[in-house]
Write an enzyme that holds these catalytic residues in place. Structure first.
Site, PDB file in Angstrom:
ATOM      1  N   ASN A 440       5.541 121.969   9.874  1.00 14.23           N
ATOM      2  CA  ASN A 440       5.967 123.566   9.842  1.00 14.23           C
ATOM      3  C   ASN A 440       7.186 123.744   9.475  1.00 14.23           C
ATOM      4  O   ASN A 440       7.406 123.185   8.302  1.00 14.23           O
ATOM      5  CB  ASN A 440       5.576 123.863  11.302  1.00 14.23           C
ATOM      6  CG  ASN A 440       4.192 123.740  11.985  1.00 14.23           C
ATOM      7  OD1 ASN A 440       3.293 123.705  11.173  1.00 14.23           O
ATOM      8  ND2 ASN A 440       4.112 123.046  13.126  1.00 14.23           N
ATOM      9  N   GLY A 491      -3.728 103.283  12.006  1.00 18.53           N
ATOM     10  CA  GLY A 491      -4.316 101.953  11.942  1.00 18.53           C
ATOM     11  C   GLY A 491      -4.110 101.668  10.366  1.00 18.53           C
ATOM     12  O   GLY A 491      -3.640 102.245   9.476  1.00 18.53           O
TER      13      GLY A 491
END
Length: 557
Positions: A440, A491
């Site tokens: 943002n 991951g």
């Protein structure tokens, strides 16, 4: 006609004389003759091409510094094929515009599992509107306001962006107030009669005892706070700020992490830079995961601080192989009777946390559960978001119970960076550290300020990625330059994640080669645990275990 031509000739002569005079003054002020003489003497035995190259370098130093001439925003796809924002920076270098660099920012939108078609469609439209608005901001007002600014002046650029955003926030507020007033003025309803008085409570018979439910009433549950408002298009601010920082680094022939470190240390180059420790997700416990437990959203493994980033990645890949084998050998999960759309987060039923299917515990019982978990598995060194942010009393309780034995970290339970900076307080809840993300309207100056606040409070900073990622690896440079303790990239799969792990390994190699790779003493949490063990606060810390043993321990969870 002759007079007119003569007049033009005189005018041209005067202009040439004026230009000649200005050139002589410029040469005299910048001592060009001496520079040329030195250059010619030093390059007497060089080839003509070398002389021209030295001359070009000499005059390039006298040229104006590069300035921003254009900023371009584009709608591109992220790692999940969803729209996000790309920003390109063009600079004027020796009177010619040149494309310097581009960045891609991640959106703040979460990826919900098993979301209803209506919810998925609404979020898709909201995401597209956010990106389209950001592209419009960049290509219209922002590019105009940044024209002529020097990319190396990050503070000035961020202030321009901050002022622009504040104006947009005010415009949005005024627009909503106007819409509300128009709605109130057009919807005219007749005055409704007052509601009838409530019926009197049933009279209690003489001698009747008060019911048990009234005496043992449960403490009311604190309702969830509404999500913080995100202004549509705000990602333009963070993306442009990052793009300017990357542009400055490239123009200075520096890696981005070094320019961020200079920004954090007030342009003083630090003697050493440290590599943040990896937080790697090994098991996802979302609603669609096999063998899920609602208690955990994911299981994260942190390599030993004595390992290099490359060694840590290699070890975690080996652990991942054994975990996958263990999951394949486990029996399939029982089919669910009810679907859930909370994206794998712990839900609450009547104020209780669902730790397993159909098993609920109160907030107070959750503290005991976490204490038992740490006693059983002392290798757990961190808990992320153990409670909702509304359950502040339980945050205090778990910090008092486990704060000396593991890190208590706030992720989604924390406020946004802009809100934390606005209040100037990062210790609203009791925790050991915060997960911060570049999303943002967060500028480079904001990241420097928030990490300084976190470090000033002796908390740890974890730099994390959002769910909707791109292949842009800039956030790794940000984490290194800001000096955070951990980096959370997800991951070891998917190209956009592996790119970031590779970038971290490359930075570590660069720092090692130039002798600026440092070691953060605060990384030695294993020794910290041993100190707690000596004080009688911990059971004996186990010796380092092999990948197969890690997989077995995780299977027990």
């Amino acid at each position: 006609m002759g007079e007119e031509g003569g007049g033009r000739s005189c005018g041209t002569t005067r202009e040439l004389q004026k230009l000649k005079q200005q050139a002589m003054e410029y040469y005299r002020e910048n001592d060009v003759p001496r520079r040329l003489e030195e250059l010619l003497n030093s390059t007497f035995y060089l080839q003509p091409a070398d002389v021209y190259g030295h001359l070009a370098n000499c005059f390039s130093k006298l040229a104006k510094p590069p300035t921003i001439c254009k900023v371009v925003g584009k709608n591109v796809l992220d790692g999940l094929g969803l729209p996000t924002l790309q920003v390109e920076i063009f600079c004027t270098i020796q009177n010619f515009p040149k494309n310097i660099c581009s960045v891609v920012i991640s959106t703040h939108f979460e990826v919900h599992e098993n979301a209803s078609p209506e919810l998925a469609e609404a979020e898709e439209l909201e995401r597209l509107d956010a990106v389209s608005t950001a592209v419009q901001w960049v290509n219209e007002t922002i590019t105009e306001e940044l024209q002529g600014l020097v990319p190396s002046n990050q503070a000035e650029v961020d202030q321009v962006l901050r002022t622009f955003f504040e104006n947009k926030v005010q415009e949005d507020k005024e627009r909503k107030e106007l819409e509300k007033n128009l709605k109130d003025s057009t919807v005219l309803s007749p005055q409704s009669p007052p509601p009838p008085p409530p019926p009197p409570p049933p009279s209690k018979k003489k001698g009747q005892k008060q019911g048990r439910m009234e005496t043992a009433a449960e403490k009311p549950i604190i309702p969830a706070e509404p999500p913080e408002a995100v202004l549509c298009g705000s990602m333009a601010i963070g993306a442009v700020s990052l793009a300017v920082a990357k542009t400055s680094a490239m123009l200075d022939n520096n890696p981005l992490y070094l320019n961020i470190a200079l920004l954090k240390h007030h342009q003083e180059q630090p003697e050493k830079l440290t590599i943040p420790l990896l937080m790697v997700s090994l098991v996802s416990c979302g609603k669609s995961s096999p063998g899920k437990l609602n208690l955990m959203k994911e299981v994260i493994c942190i390599p030993h601080p004595g390992l290099t980033a490359k060694q840590g990645v290699e070890m975690l890949l080996e652990i991942q192989k054994h975990i996958n084998k263990a999951i394949e050998m486990s029996p399939p999960p029982k089919p669910e009777m009810k679907k859930s759309h909370d994206g794998g987060k712990r839900g609450q039923s009547k104020g209780k946390y669902e730790v397993m299917m159909g098993t609920y515990k109160s907030a107070a019982e959750m503290v005991d559960l976490y204490v038992d978990l740490i006693n059983k598995f002392p290798s757990i060194i961190a808990l992320i978001d153990p409670f909702r942010k509304e359950d502040s009393e339980q945050w205090d309780s778990i910090y008092n119970a486990l704060g000396s034995r593991c890190y208590i970290i706030a992720g989604t339970a924390s406020q946004s960076i802009s809100k934390l900076l606005e209040e100037g307080n990062v210790s609203i809840l009791k925790y050991s550290g915060l997960i911060i993300r570049h999303t943002n309207q967060t500028t480079m100056s904001d990241l420097v300020e928030i990490t300084s606040l976190i470090h000033g409070k002796k908390h740890i900073a974890v730099f994390g990625s959002t769910e909707g990622e791109s292949s842009d690896d800039s956030l790794v440079d940000l984490a290194v330059g800001l000096g955070v303790r951990f980096i959370k990239l997800g991951g070891l799969s998917r190209g956009e994640r592996v790119t970031k792990y590779n970038r971290l390994i490359t930075i570590e190699e660069e720092l090692g080669q130039n002798g600026t790779l440092g070691f953060n003493e605060e990384h030695t949490f294993f020794y910290w645990n041993k100190e707690a063990e000596k004080a009688g606060e911990l059971p004996e810390v186990p010796e380092p275990i092999f990948p197969t043993e890690v997989a077995e321990e995780l299977a027990k969870l």
